[in-house]
Write a protein that holds these residues in place. Structure first.
Motif, mmCIF file in Angstrom:
data_model
loop_
_atom_site.group_PDB
_atom_site.id
_atom_site.type_symbol
_atom_site.label_atom_id
_atom_site.label_comp_id
_atom_site.label_asym_id
_atom_site.label_seq_id
_atom_site.Cartn_x
_atom_site.Cartn_y
_atom_site.Cartn_z
ATOM 1 N N GLU A 85 25.062 30.622 23.621
ATOM 2 C CA GLU A 85 24.326 31.378 24.631
ATOM 3 C C GLU A 85 25.102 31.381 25.943
ATOM 4 O OE1 GLU A 85 20.282 31.391 25.484
ATOM 5 O OE2 GLU A 85 19.708 30.689 23.487
ATOM 6 N N ASN A 86 25.012 32.482 26.652
ATOM 7 C CA ASN A 86 25.682 32.654 27.948
ATOM 8 C C ASN A 86 27.191 32.430 27.866
ATOM 9 O OD1 ASN A 86 23.225 33.209 29.307
ATOM 10 N ND2 ASN A 86 22.802 31.010 29.363
ATOM 11 N N TRP A 87 27.774 32.759 26.723
ATOM 12 C CA TRP A 87 29.201 32.523 26.521
ATOM 13 C C TRP A 87 30.047 33.297 27.537
ATOM 14 C CZ3 TRP A 87 32.546 36.489 25.393
ATOM 15 C CH2 TRP A 87 31.959 37.694 24.983
ATOM 16 N N ALA A 88 29.682 34.545 27.839
ATOM 17 C CA ALA A 88 30.497 35.353 28.748
ATOM 18 C C ALA A 88 30.522 34.738 30.150
ATOM 19 C CB ALA A 88 29.975 36.786 28.798
ATOM 20 N N ARG A 89 29.373 34.261 30.603
ATOM 21 C CA ARG A 89 29.304 33.612 31.925
ATOM 22 C C ARG A 89 30.161 32.348 31.930
ATOM 23 N NH1 ARG A 89 26.247 29.647 34.496
ATOM 24 N NH2 ARG A 89 25.812 30.055 36.680
ATOM 25 N N ALA A 90 30.060 31.572 30.860
ATOM 26 C CA ALA A 90 30.840 30.335 30.772
ATOM 27 C C ALA A 90 32.340 30.636 30.733
ATOM 28 C CB ALA A 90 30.416 29.530 29.547
ATOM 29 N N VAL A 91 32.733 31.684 30.021
ATOM 30 C CA VAL A 91 34.149 32.083 29.995
ATOM 31 C C VAL A 91 34.608 32.444 31.398
ATOM 32 C CG1 VAL A 91 35.741 33.910 29.233
ATOM 33 C CG2 VAL A 91 34.230 32.803 27.574
ATOM 34 N N GLY A 92 33.781 33.172 32.130
ATOM 35 C CA GLY A 92 34.110 33.524 33.504
ATOM 36 C C GLY A 92 34.322 32.293 34.370
ATOM 37 N N ILE A 93 33.451 31.308 34.216
ATOM 38 C CA ILE A 93 33.582 30.066 34.992
ATOM 39 C C ILE A 93 34.883 29.355 34.639
ATOM 40 C CG2 ILE A 93 32.601 27.759 35.322
ATOM 41 C CD1 ILE A 93 29.806 29.127 35.013
ATOM 42 N N VAL A 94 35.178 29.247 33.342
ATOM 43 C CA VAL A 94 36.414 28.581 32.903
ATOM 44 C C VAL A 94 37.628 29.292 33.500
ATOM 45 C CG1 VAL A 94 37.895 28.124 30.896
ATOM 46 C CG2 VAL A 94 35.448 27.596 30.794
ATOM 47 N N ASN A 95 37.617 30.615 33.479
ATOM 48 C CA ASN A 95 38.763 31.368 34.000
ATOM 49 C C ASN A 95 38.893 31.249 35.515
ATOM 50 O OD1 ASN A 95 39.691 32.196 31.484
ATOM 51 N ND2 ASN A 95 38.406 34.006 31.487
ATOM 52 N N VAL A 96 37.784 31.213 36.223
ATOM 53 C CA VAL A 96 37.841 31.032 37.680
ATOM 54 C C VAL A 96 38.403 29.648 38.012
ATOM 55 C CG1 VAL A 96 36.406 30.736 39.749
ATOM 56 C CG2 VAL A 96 36.074 32.733 38.275
ATOM 57 N N VAL A 97 37.947 28.637 37.294
ATOM 58 C CA VAL A 97 38.452 27.271 37.513
ATOM 59 C C VAL A 97 39.946 27.222 37.208
ATOM 60 C CG1 VAL A 97 38.343 24.881 36.682
ATOM 61 C CG2 VAL A 97 36.225 26.135 37.174
ATOM 62 N N GLU A 98 40.371 27.899 36.141
ATOM 63 C CA GLU A 98 41.790 27.918 35.789
ATOM 64 C C GLU A 98 42.618 28.548 36.905
ATOM 65 O OE1 GLU A 98 44.880 30.009 32.666
ATOM 66 O OE2 GLU A 98 42.997 30.964 33.237
ATOM 67 N N VAL A 99 42.202 29.703 37.392
ATOM 68 C CA VAL A 99 42.946 30.395 38.452
ATOM 69 C C VAL A 99 42.996 29.526 39.712
ATOM 70 C CG1 VAL A 99 42.911 32.393 39.996
ATOM 71 C CG2 VAL A 99 42.532 32.703 37.550
ATOM 72 N N ALA A 100 41.866 28.920 40.072
ATOM 73 C CA ALA A 100 41.845 28.046 41.252
ATOM 74 C C ALA A 100 42.796 26.868 41.066
ATOM 75 C CB ALA A 100 40.421 27.552 41.509
ATOM 76 N N ALA A 101 42.815 26.296 39.863
ATOM 77 C CA ALA A 101 43.705 25.167 39.587
ATOM 78 C C ALA A 101 45.171 25.587 39.649
ATOM 79 C CB ALA A 101 43.378 24.557 38.225
ATOM 80 N N VAL A 102 45.479 26.783 39.172
ATOM 81 C CA VAL A 102 46.860 27.273 39.244
ATOM 82 C C VAL A 102 47.299 27.409 40.704
ATOM 83 C CG1 VAL A 102 48.312 29.320 38.838
ATOM 84 C CG2 VAL A 102 46.926 28.391 36.978
ATOM 85 N N PHE A 103 46.440 28.013 41.527
ATOM 86 C CA PHE A 103 46.787 28.135 42.951
ATOM 87 C C PHE A 103 46.901 26.766 43.616
ATOM 88 C CE2 PHE A 103 45.390 32.606 42.488
ATOM 89 C CZ PHE A 103 46.517 33.209 43.025
ATOM 90 N N ALA A 104 46.041 25.835 43.240
ATOM 91 C CA ALA A 104 46.110 24.482 43.806
ATOM 92 C C ALA A 104 47.412 23.793 43.412
ATOM 93 C CB ALA A 104 44.908 23.658 43.341
ATOM 94 N N VAL A 105 47.828 23.970 42.170
ATOM 95 C CA VAL A 105 49.081 23.384 41.681
ATOM 96 C C VAL A 105 50.265 23.947 42.466
ATOM 97 C CG1 VAL A 105 50.669 23.592 39.710
ATOM 98 C CG2 VAL A 105 48.357 22.743 39.360
ATOM 99 N N ILE A 106 50.271 25.259 42.647
ATOM 100 C CA ILE A 106 51.367 25.890 43.378
ATOM 101 C C ILE A 106 51.396 25.387 44.823
ATOM 102 C CG2 ILE A 106 52.228 28.094 44.291
ATOM 103 C CD1 ILE A 106 51.078 29.380 41.679
ATOM 104 N N ALA A 107 50.241 25.359 45.463
ATOM 105 C CA ALA A 107 50.170 24.909 46.861
ATOM 106 C C ALA A 107 50.588 23.447 46.988
ATOM 107 C CB ALA A 107 48.754 25.106 47.401
ATOM 108 N N ALA A 108 50.080 22.591 46.116
ATOM 109 C CA ALA A 108 50.398 21.164 46.191
ATOM 110 C C ALA A 108 51.874 20.907 45.905
ATOM 111 C CB ALA A 108 49.526 20.380 45.216
ATOM 112 N N SER A 109 52.433 21.604 44.926
ATOM 113 C CA SER A 109 53.854 21.413 44.594
ATOM 114 C C SER A 109 54.747 21.854 45.736
ATOM 115 C CB SER A 109 54.203 22.176 43.315
ATOM 116 O OG SER A 109 53.485 21.664 42.217
ATOM 117 N N ASN A 110 54.433 23.003 46.303
ATOM 118 C CA ASN A 110 55.235 23.488 47.434
ATOM 119 C C ASN A 110 55.064 22.613 48.670
ATOM 120 O OD1 ASN A 110 56.550 25.651 46.189
ATOM 121 N ND2 ASN A 110 54.794 27.004 46.496
#
Length: 196
Positions: A89-114
């Motif tokens: 149930e609510n799989w599409a919403r959960a997928v959206g949350i997972v993808n938002v967290v992933e994108v935020a983590a990618v930007f955080a990784v780039i910012a922290a590494s730089n």
């Protein structure tokens, strides 16, 4: 499926047809996303190679592999998937949350590494973030293959971190992690396109 008697042929219900269509669409979309990100990783990996000729060959091959995966996923007359997805149930919403967290983590990784003066960590750290995000996606999309994708991308990331510790150049790490991630994503894309 609708109940049948021995003398009545089986006819799929509207729900069955919707499930077949959803399964086909999710697998096609999965192949598309996996193969497009595979070619992005391949281009990133090729940018770390010393030889422009080798980089160009990888980029051309990567574009061709991506095109073939997409054609396989969207071809007419493809056999239906051997198994229908069973989505929570609510799989599409959960997928959206997972993808938002992933994108935020990618930007955080780039910012922290730089910010820390260690941009060489970016490819391996991003591969780890992407790998980890496939664990929940495996359940949310009901695609067990994504667990393998998660494990293999995480292994590629760990190899990248080990190579950094061993003193390999940032370009070398980018080539290994980029090309390794591309291969993992293409393998997953082809598996989803061909096997469901």
């Amino acid at each position: 499926m609708t109940p049948t008697t021995p003398s009545t042929p089986s006819t799929p219900s509207a729900t069955d047809a919707e499930c077949v269509a959803l399964t086909r669409n999710l697998r096609r979309r999965g192949t598309l996303v996996l193969s497009v990100f595979a070619v992005i990783w391949a281009f990133a990996g090729a940018s770390g190679l010393a030889s422009p000729g080798a980089a160009l060959a990888i980029e051309i091959t990567g574009a061709a592999l991506t095109a073939v995966a997409i054609v396989l996923a969207y071809r007419k007359g493809a056999a239906p998937s051997p198994r229908m997805v069973s989505l929570p149930e609510n799989w599409a919403r959960a997928v959206g949350i997972v993808n938002v967290v992933e994108v935020a983590a990618v930007f955080a990784v780039i910012a922290a590494s730089n910010a820390s003066g260690h941009p060489e960590f970016i490819p391996a750290a991003i591969a780890l973030v992407v790998g980890l995000h496939f664990f929940p996606l495996a359940r949310l999309y009901d695609q067990w293959q994504y667990k393998g994708t998660a494990v293999l991308l995480s292994v590629v990331a760990v190899v990248g971190f080990v190579l950094i510790a061993a003193g390999l150049s940032g370009e070398g790490v980018r080539a290994v992690v980029g090309l390794g991630s591309a291969v993992v994503l293409w393998a997953s894309a082809y598996h989803v396109a061909v096997r469901g």
